[in-house]
Design an enzyme around this catalytic site. Structure first.
Site, PDB file in Angstrom:
ATOM      1  N   ASN A  10       0.866  -1.181   0.000  1.00 42.26           N
ATOM      2  CA  ASN A  10       0.000   0.000   0.000  1.00 42.26           C
ATOM      3  C   ASN A  10       0.907   1.236   0.000  1.00 42.26           C
ATOM      4  OD1 ASN A  10      -1.858   2.004   0.430  1.00 42.26           O
ATOM      5  ND2 ASN A  10      -2.477   1.323   2.472  1.00 42.26           N
ATOM      6  N   TRP A  11       1.057   1.834  -1.163  1.00 41.39           N
ATOM      7  CA  TRP A  11       1.965   2.986  -1.289  1.00 41.39           C
ATOM      8  C   TRP A  11       1.335   4.275  -0.749  1.00 41.39           C
ATOM      9  CZ3 TRP A  11       4.042   2.154  -7.022  1.00 41.39           C
ATOM     10  CH2 TRP A  11       4.875   1.023  -7.036  1.00 41.39           C
ATOM     11  N   LYS A  12       0.068   4.213  -0.434  1.00 40.88           N
ATOM     12  CA  LYS A  12      -0.660   5.380   0.085  1.00 40.88           C
ATOM     13  C   LYS A  12      -0.426   6.592  -0.834  1.00 40.88           C
ATOM     14  CE  LYS A  12      -0.506   3.321   4.618  1.00 40.88           C
ATOM     15  NZ  LYS A  12      -0.497   3.457   6.071  1.00 40.88           N
ATOM     16  N   SER A 213       2.904  -1.858  10.572  1.00 36.77           N
ATOM     17  CA  SER A 213       4.348  -1.801  10.849  1.00 36.77           C
ATOM     18  C   SER A 213       5.082  -3.101  10.511  1.00 36.77           C
ATOM     19  CB  SER A 213       4.596  -1.404  12.310  1.00 36.77           C
ATOM     20  OG  SER A 213       4.117  -0.087  12.536  1.00 36.77           O
ATOM     21  N   GLY A 234       2.681  -1.126   4.449  1.00 30.62           N
ATOM     22  CA  GLY A 234       2.665   0.303   4.134  1.00 30.62           C
ATOM     23  C   GLY A 234       4.071   0.838   3.966  1.00 30.62           C
TER      24      GLY A 234
HETATM   25  P1  PGA Z   1       2.355   0.473   7.797  1.00 25.10           P
HETATM   26  O1  PGA Z   1       0.934   0.638   7.077  1.00 25.10           O
HETATM   27  O2  PGA Z   1       2.973  -0.788   7.274  1.00 25.10           O
HETATM   28  O3  PGA Z   1       3.132   1.692   7.424  1.00 25.10           O
HETATM   29  O4  PGA Z   1       2.093   0.388   9.256  1.00 25.10           O
HETATM   30  C1  PGA Z   1       0.108  -0.465   6.877  1.00 25.10           C
HETATM   31  C2  PGA Z   1      -1.175  -0.015   6.242  1.00 25.10           C
HETATM   32  O5  PGA Z   1      -1.624   1.105   6.491  1.00 25.10           O
HETATM   33  O6  PGA Z   1      -1.780  -0.767   5.463  1.00 25.10           O
END
Ligand code: PGA
Length: 257
Positions: A10-12, A213, A234
């Site tokens: 998930n590159w957001k 995380s 993420g």
């Molecule tokens: P993160 O995000 O790995 O940075 O905690 C995970 C997500 O939001 O899907």
């Protein structure tokens, strides 16, 4: 249960179109074709088209981070699941950032799940508790409520196309990841719930991910955990070497049994 692991990046709201293309080029060099791992990249909407032309389909699939549930109409700024059809195979639905920053509610999330299925794609439904809910001992009931609501109107037959990601909100983007035993307990609950709602076959077919995380050093433990079919990654998915390490862990695991 599918032995194939699902690793979702998930590159957001990171990487513009050019950066996304360069990054995919890097990943392509670092990640090999693995038949036991499915790797899904979820860039922003704009990058989907160019990445779909660039990507090696034997290695990567595409997912969207969101969609709207109406197929078309006067909905300024929205992109429908119908418009994503042909471009993506997965759509993340109900991510906690959508719920908390953009005010998405369970009913709308259920409609999005429906829209994604209607357009022959696979929803990745995100569920998870806040820190306070966890402290108050409400984790199980929160997950139960979100799964029930998100899967309203889904049929047993459709369950083979559903992915559910357990993402405790306090673990997202914080570096504060969940204990493997807690993740196993959460996915066990979800699978039990799916069994109750849709039957044993659906419970076996539904793919359950952990997210929050995840990085190169903890991924392996989650991937080995009972009932966990993959990961939603993420921040660590924005680092090519780290993400490639996570994918190779998923592969090595398949090789070893
Ligand atoms: P993160 O995000 O790995 O940075 O905690 C995970 C997500 O939001 O899907």
């Amino acid at each position: 249960m599918s032995a194939k692991k699902l690793i979702v990046a998930n590159w957001k709201m990171h990487f513009n179109t050019g950066q996304a293309s360069l990054f995919l080029h890097k990943l392509d060099q670092l990640i090999e074709v693995h038949h036991d791992v499915e790797v899904v990249l979820c860039p922003n909407f704009l990058a989907l088209q160019s990445l779909s032309l660039q990507l090696n389909r034997r290695k990567f699939r595409l997912g969207a981070q969101n969609c709207y549930y109406k197929d078309e109409g006067a909905y300024t700024g929205e992109v429908s699941a119908a418009m994503l059809h042909g471009l993506t195979q997965y759509v993340i639905v109900g991510h906690s950032e959508r719920r908390n920053i953009f005010g998405e509610r369970d009913k709308e999330i259920a409609q999005k799940v429906q829209a994604v299925l209607r357009s022959s794609m696979q929803p990745i439904l995100c569920v998870g508790e806040t820190k306070q809910e966890r402290v108050d001992g409400e984790t199980a009931s929160v997950i139960h409520g979100q799964v029930t609501a998100g899967l309203a109107n889904v049929t047993s037959d459709e369950m083979e196309n559903i992915v559910i990601a357990y993402e405790p909100i306090w673990a997202i983007g914080t570096g504060d990841f969940a204990a493997v035993e807690d993740v196993m307990a959460a996915v066990r609950l979800v699978r039990e719930q799916v069994k109750g709602l849709f039957g044993a076959k659906a419970a076996e077919q539904v793919r359950l991910l952990y997210g929050g995380s995840v990085d190169g050093s903890n991924a392996n433990a989650y991937l080995k955990a009972d009932g966990v079919n993959g990961l939603l990654v993420g921040s660590a998915s924005l680092k090519a070497h780290t993400f490639a390490t996570i994918v190779s862990h998923a592969h090595t695991l398949g090789k070893n049994g």
